[in-house]
Write a protein that holds these residues in place. Structure first.
Motif, short mmCIF file in Angstrom:
data_model
loop_
_atom_site.label_atom_id
_atom_site.label_comp_id
_atom_site.label_asym_id
_atom_site.label_seq_id
_atom_site.Cartn_x
_atom_site.Cartn_y
_atom_site.Cartn_z
N THR A 16 -87.46 5.56 -75.25
CA THR A 16 -87.08 5.59 -73.84
C THR A 16 -86.19 6.81 -73.58
N VAL A 17 -85.98 7.09 -72.31
CA VAL A 17 -85.06 8.17 -71.94
C VAL A 17 -83.67 7.87 -72.49
N ASP A 18 -83.25 6.61 -72.44
CA ASP A 18 -81.95 6.23 -72.99
C ASP A 18 -81.87 6.54 -74.49
N LYS A 26 -77.19 14.02 -74.74
CA LYS A 26 -77.33 14.61 -73.41
C LYS A 26 -77.42 13.51 -72.37
N PRO A 27 -76.99 13.79 -71.14
CA PRO A 27 -77.15 12.79 -70.08
C PRO A 27 -78.63 12.59 -69.75
N LYS A 28 -78.96 11.40 -69.30
CA LYS A 28 -80.35 11.11 -68.90
C LYS A 28 -80.83 12.08 -67.83
N ASN A 29 -79.97 12.43 -66.90
CA ASN A 29 -80.36 13.35 -65.84
C ASN A 29 -80.82 14.70 -66.39
N THR A 30 -80.24 15.13 -67.50
CA THR A 30 -80.67 16.38 -68.13
C THR A 30 -82.11 16.25 -68.61
N ARG A 45 -95.70 9.91 -69.20
CA ARG A 45 -95.36 9.02 -68.09
C ARG A 45 -96.15 7.73 -68.29
N VAL A 46 -95.42 6.63 -68.40
CA VAL A 46 -96.01 5.30 -68.52
C VAL A 46 -95.55 4.52 -67.29
N GLY A 47 -96.46 4.40 -66.32
CA GLY A 47 -96.06 3.79 -65.06
C GLY A 47 -95.04 4.69 -64.38
N ASN A 48 -93.89 4.15 -64.08
CA ASN A 48 -92.83 4.92 -63.43
C ASN A 48 -91.77 5.42 -64.40
N THR A 49 -92.01 5.28 -65.69
CA THR A 49 -91.00 5.65 -66.67
C THR A 49 -91.52 6.73 -67.61
N LEU A 50 -90.59 7.47 -68.19
CA LEU A 50 -90.93 8.46 -69.21
C LEU A 50 -90.74 7.84 -70.59
N ARG A 51 -91.64 8.18 -71.47
CA ARG A 51 -91.52 7.80 -72.88
C ARG A 51 -91.73 9.06 -73.71
#
Length: 69
Positions: A16-18, A26-30, A45-51
């Protein structure tokens, strides 16, 4: 009864991004900004999320490691 045979293949874990933000410090926003600019590790992109594939993050880190001196 015997256990089913398993192949040697294992899927590359999707992070996950987390997960990646914590790994890279790094911050998630980065990560979101890098993705929108085509920078950073390749993401899926898996649905609305990044993996992120773990191997992609490792390759990106290798490519951005300072050369030995």
């Amino acid at each position: 009864m015997t256990a089913p045979a398993t192949s040697g293949w294992q899927p590359d874990p999707l992070l996950t991004v987390d997960d990646v933000a914590a790994w890279l410090g790094k911050p998630k926003n980065t990560l979101y900004a890098w993705h929108s600019r085509g920078k950073g590790p390749r993401a899926i992109r898996v649905g609305n999320t990044l993996r992120y594939r773990r191997s992609e993050v490792e390759q990106w880190l290798d490519a951005h490691t300072d050369p030995e001196r």
